[in-house]
Design a protein around this motif. Structure first.
Motif, PDB file in Angstrom:
ATOM      1  N   ILE A 194       0.790  -1.230   0.000  1.00  0.00           N
ATOM      2  CA  ILE A 194       0.000   0.000   0.000  1.00  0.00           C
ATOM      3  C   ILE A 194       0.819   1.276   0.000  1.00  0.00           C
ATOM      4  O   ILE A 194       0.262   2.359  -0.090  1.00  0.00           O
ATOM      5  CB  ILE A 194      -0.981   0.053   1.186  1.00  0.00           C
ATOM      6  N   GLN A 195       2.113   1.163   0.094  1.00  0.00           N
ATOM      7  CA  GLN A 195       2.966   2.341   0.222  1.00  0.00           C
ATOM      8  C   GLN A 195       2.652   3.428  -0.799  1.00  0.00           C
ATOM      9  O   GLN A 195       2.574   4.597  -0.471  1.00  0.00           O
ATOM     10  CB  GLN A 195       4.428   1.922   0.116  1.00  0.00           C
ATOM     11  N   ASN A 196       2.439   3.060  -2.036  1.00  0.00           N
ATOM     12  CA  ASN A 196       2.177   4.050  -3.078  1.00  0.00           C
ATOM     13  C   ASN A 196       0.803   3.905  -3.719  1.00  0.00           C
ATOM     14  O   ASN A 196       0.559   4.457  -4.784  1.00  0.00           O
ATOM     15  CB  ASN A 196       3.240   3.937  -4.176  1.00  0.00           C
ATOM     16  N   THR A 197      -0.080   3.171  -3.064  1.00  0.00           N
ATOM     17  CA  THR A 197      -1.355   2.906  -3.726  1.00  0.00           C
ATOM     18  C   THR A 197      -2.564   3.570  -3.091  1.00  0.00           C
ATOM     19  O   THR A 197      -3.587   3.690  -3.740  1.00  0.00           O
ATOM     20  CB  THR A 197      -1.642   1.394  -3.817  1.00  0.00           C
ATOM     21  N   ILE A 198      -2.475   3.962  -1.816  1.00  0.00           N
ATOM     22  CA  ILE A 198      -3.661   4.548  -1.211  1.00  0.00           C
ATOM     23  C   ILE A 198      -3.356   5.902  -0.581  1.00  0.00           C
ATOM     24  O   ILE A 198      -2.209   6.259  -0.374  1.00  0.00           O
ATOM     25  CB  ILE A 198      -4.342   3.620  -0.188  1.00  0.00           C
ATOM     26  N   THR A 199      -4.405   6.621  -0.279  1.00  0.00           N
ATOM     27  CA  THR A 199      -4.310   7.955   0.289  1.00  0.00           C
ATOM     28  C   THR A 199      -3.568   7.912   1.629  1.00  0.00           C
ATOM     29  O   THR A 199      -3.918   7.104   2.489  1.00  0.00           O
ATOM     30  CB  THR A 199      -5.731   8.520   0.511  1.00  0.00           C
ATOM     31  N   PRO A 200      -2.550   8.753   1.813  1.00  0.00           N
ATOM     32  CA  PRO A 200      -1.745   8.707   3.045  1.00  0.00           C
ATOM     33  C   PRO A 200      -2.549   8.823   4.336  1.00  0.00           C
ATOM     34  O   PRO A 200      -2.177   8.240   5.337  1.00  0.00           O
ATOM     35  CB  PRO A 200      -0.805   9.900   2.887  1.00  0.00           C
ATOM     36  N   THR A 201      -3.669   9.520   4.327  1.00  0.00           N
ATOM     37  CA  THR A 201      -4.444   9.647   5.566  1.00  0.00           C
ATOM     38  C   THR A 201      -5.042   8.320   6.009  1.00  0.00           C
ATOM     39  O   THR A 201      -5.421   8.173   7.160  1.00  0.00           O
ATOM     40  CB  THR A 201      -5.581  10.680   5.404  1.00  0.00           C
ATOM     41  N   LEU A 202      -5.102   7.355   5.117  1.00  0.00           N
ATOM     42  CA  LEU A 202      -5.637   6.047   5.487  1.00  0.00           C
ATOM     43  C   LEU A 202      -4.565   5.130   6.064  1.00  0.00           C
ATOM     44  O   LEU A 202      -4.857   4.006   6.432  1.00  0.00           O
ATOM     45  CB  LEU A 202      -6.277   5.368   4.274  1.00  0.00           C
ATOM     46  N   LEU A 203      -3.346   5.600   6.131  1.00  0.00           N
ATOM     47  CA  LEU A 203      -2.257   4.769   6.629  1.00  0.00           C
ATOM     48  C   LEU A 203      -2.131   4.830   8.145  1.00  0.00           C
ATOM     49  O   LEU A 203      -1.141   4.412   8.700  1.00  0.00           O
ATOM     50  CB  LEU A 203      -0.928   5.188   5.982  1.00  0.00           C
ATOM     51  N   TRP A 204      -3.130   5.341   8.806  1.00  0.00           N
ATOM     52  CA  TRP A 204      -3.119   5.420  10.248  1.00  0.00           C
ATOM     53  C   TRP A 204      -2.888   4.022  10.814  1.00  0.00           C
ATOM     54  O   TRP A 204      -3.712   3.118  10.629  1.00  0.00           O
ATOM     55  CB  TRP A 204      -4.450   5.995  10.722  1.00  0.00           C
ATOM     56  N   PRO A 205      -1.759   3.796  11.480  1.00  0.00           N
ATOM     57  CA  PRO A 205      -1.368   2.432  11.858  1.00  0.00           C
ATOM     58  C   PRO A 205      -2.379   1.673  12.709  1.00  0.00           C
ATOM     59  O   PRO A 205      -2.596   0.492  12.489  1.00  0.00           O
ATOM     60  CB  PRO A 205      -0.075   2.638  12.642  1.00  0.00           C
ATOM     61  N   ILE A 206      -3.024   2.322  13.652  1.00  0.00           N
ATOM     62  CA  ILE A 206      -3.944   1.596  14.530  1.00  0.00           C
ATOM     63  C   ILE A 206      -5.103   1.022  13.732  1.00  0.00           C
ATOM     64  O   ILE A 206      -5.611  -0.050  14.032  1.00  0.00           O
ATOM     65  CB  ILE A 206      -4.429   2.507  15.677  1.00  0.00           C
ATOM     66  N   GLY A 207      -5.508   1.713  12.685  1.00  0.00           N
ATOM     67  CA  GLY A 207      -6.624   1.247  11.864  1.00  0.00           C
ATOM     68  C   GLY A 207      -6.349  -0.051  11.137  1.00  0.00           C
ATOM     69  O   GLY A 207      -7.273  -0.750  10.740  1.00  0.00           O
ATOM     70  N   PHE A 208      -5.079  -0.404  10.962  1.00  0.00           N
ATOM     71  CA  PHE A 208      -4.740  -1.627  10.252  1.00  0.00           C
ATOM     72  C   PHE A 208      -3.947  -2.609  11.108  1.00  0.00           C
ATOM     73  O   PHE A 208      -4.150  -3.807  11.022  1.00  0.00           O
ATOM     74  CB  PHE A 208      -3.980  -1.297   8.964  1.00  0.00           C
ATOM     75  N   VAL A 209      -3.064  -2.113  11.937  1.00  0.00           N
ATOM     76  CA  VAL A 209      -2.252  -2.999  12.770  1.00  0.00           C
ATOM     77  C   VAL A 209      -3.124  -3.708  13.812  1.00  0.00           C
ATOM     78  O   VAL A 209      -2.973  -4.902  14.050  1.00  0.00           O
ATOM     79  CB  VAL A 209      -1.096  -2.219  13.433  1.00  0.00           C
ATOM     80  N   THR A 210      -4.049  -2.989  14.414  1.00  0.00           N
ATOM     81  CA  THR A 210      -4.925  -3.591  15.427  1.00  0.00           C
ATOM     82  C   THR A 210      -5.765  -4.730  14.851  1.00  0.00           C
ATOM     83  O   THR A 210      -5.815  -5.812  15.453  1.00  0.00           O
ATOM     84  CB  THR A 210      -5.813  -2.518  16.091  1.00  0.00           C
ATOM     85  N   PRO A 211      -6.431  -4.547  13.703  1.00  0.00           N
ATOM     86  CA  PRO A 211      -7.172  -5.687  13.147  1.00  0.00           C
ATOM     87  C   PRO A 211      -6.280  -6.888  12.821  1.00  0.00           C
ATOM     88  O   PRO A 211      -6.697  -8.030  13.016  1.00  0.00           O
ATOM     89  CB  PRO A 211      -7.800  -5.115  11.876  1.00  0.00           C
ATOM     90  N   PHE A 212      -5.059  -6.633  12.351  1.00  0.00           N
ATOM     91  CA  PHE A 212      -4.148  -7.746  12.068  1.00  0.00           C
ATOM     92  C   PHE A 212      -3.775  -8.477  13.353  1.00  0.00           C
ATOM     93  O   PHE A 212      -3.714  -9.705  13.388  1.00  0.00           O
ATOM     94  CB  PHE A 212      -2.890  -7.261  11.357  1.00  0.00           C
ATOM     95  N   ALA A 213      -3.521  -7.738  14.415  1.00  0.00           N
ATOM     96  CA  ALA A 213      -3.174  -8.354  15.701  1.00  0.00           C
ATOM     97  C   ALA A 213      -4.348  -9.177  16.238  1.00  0.00           C
ATOM     98  O   ALA A 213      -4.164 -10.326  16.666  1.00  0.00           O
ATOM     99  CB  ALA A 213      -2.772  -7.273  16.702  1.00  0.00           C
ATOM    100  N   ILE A 214      -5.532  -8.608  16.209  1.00  0.00           N
ATOM    101  CA  ILE A 214      -6.713  -9.328  16.692  1.00  0.00           C
ATOM    102  C   ILE A 214      -6.956 -10.575  15.832  1.00  0.00           C
ATOM    103  O   ILE A 214      -7.255 -11.658  16.354  1.00  0.00           O
ATOM    104  CB  ILE A 214      -7.953  -8.409  16.692  1.00  0.00           C
ATOM    105  N   GLY A 215      -6.802 -10.432  14.532  1.00  0.00           N
ATOM    106  CA  GLY A 215      -7.005 -11.565  13.628  1.00  0.00           C
ATOM    107  C   GLY A 215      -6.028 -12.699  13.879  1.00  0.00           C
ATOM    108  O   GLY A 215      -6.415 -13.877  13.877  1.00  0.00           O
ATOM    109  N   MET A 216      -4.776 -12.369  14.132  1.00  0.00           N
ATOM    110  CA  MET A 216      -3.782 -13.417  14.379  1.00  0.00           C
ATOM    111  C   MET A 216      -4.025 -14.113  15.718  1.00  0.00           C
ATOM    112  O   MET A 216      -3.851 -15.328  15.830  1.00  0.00           O
ATOM    113  CB  MET A 216      -2.361 -12.851  14.319  1.00  0.00           C
ATOM    114  N   VAL A 217      -4.434 -13.373  16.724  1.00  0.00           N
ATOM    115  CA  VAL A 217      -4.750 -14.004  18.010  1.00  0.00           C
ATOM    116  C   VAL A 217      -5.993 -14.889  17.857  1.00  0.00           C
ATOM    117  O   VAL A 217      -6.041 -16.005  18.380  1.00  0.00           O
ATOM    118  CB  VAL A 217      -4.927 -12.947  19.121  1.00  0.00           C
ATOM    119  N   TYR A 218      -6.980 -14.406  17.102  1.00  0.00           N
ATOM    120  CA  TYR A 218      -8.154 -15.228  16.822  1.00  0.00           C
ATOM    121  C   TYR A 218      -7.733 -16.526  16.138  1.00  0.00           C
ATOM    122  O   TYR A 218      -8.192 -17.614  16.494  1.00  0.00           O
ATOM    123  CB  TYR A 218      -9.151 -14.467  15.937  1.00  0.00           C
ATOM    124  N   GLU A 219      -6.845 -16.417  15.173  1.00  0.00           N
ATOM    125  CA  GLU A 219      -6.369 -17.585  14.431  1.00  0.00           C
ATOM    126  C   GLU A 219      -5.700 -18.584  15.371  1.00  0.00           C
ATOM    127  O   GLU A 219      -5.817 -19.799  15.188  1.00  0.00           O
ATOM    128  CB  GLU A 219      -5.390 -17.132  13.336  1.00  0.00           C
TER     129      GLU A 219
END
Length: 115
Positions: free
Chosen positions: A65-90
């Protein structure tokens, strides 16, 4: 523009579920079965596998996503948190996670990023 941001959000939602399944779950399985030593309580999955899956998803996510989406959407908590929750769920699920994991992750990305 507003439509570009909306398009970026849905691209991110779809991509997050695909990456979680294709990269995170696969790497977690490989690392957990070959290098894993510390088991999660009440699970046959390993902490090492979960961490490797999480790190791999975050790294690949940033590369894609580095060069593909709007920089304001790169807010880390919005993506890192779901990945963390998903991996623990897994790590703890007894279900076939190949169906639930991408849906869960995509839903969490929506909840954490869409206003």
């Amino acid at each position: 523009s507003r439509e570009k941001i909306r398009s970026d959000v849905w691209y991110s939602v779809c991509l997050s579920g695909i990456l979680m399944l294709c990269i995170g779950d696969s790497i977690a399985s490989i690392v957990g079965s070959t290098l894993g030593r510390v088991k999660w309580p009440g699970s046959s999955k390993t902490l090492e596998g979960t961490l490797a899956g999480f790190i791999s998803v975050v790294v690949v996510w940033n590369m894609v996503i580095q060069n593909t989406i709007t920089p304001t959407l790169l807010w880390p908590i919005g993506f890192v948190t779901p990945f963390a929750i998903g991996m623990v769920y897994e790590a703890f699920t007894k279900q076939i996670d190949n169906l639930v994991l991408p849906v869960l992750t995509s839903t969490l990305v929506i909840l954490f990023t869409v206003n």
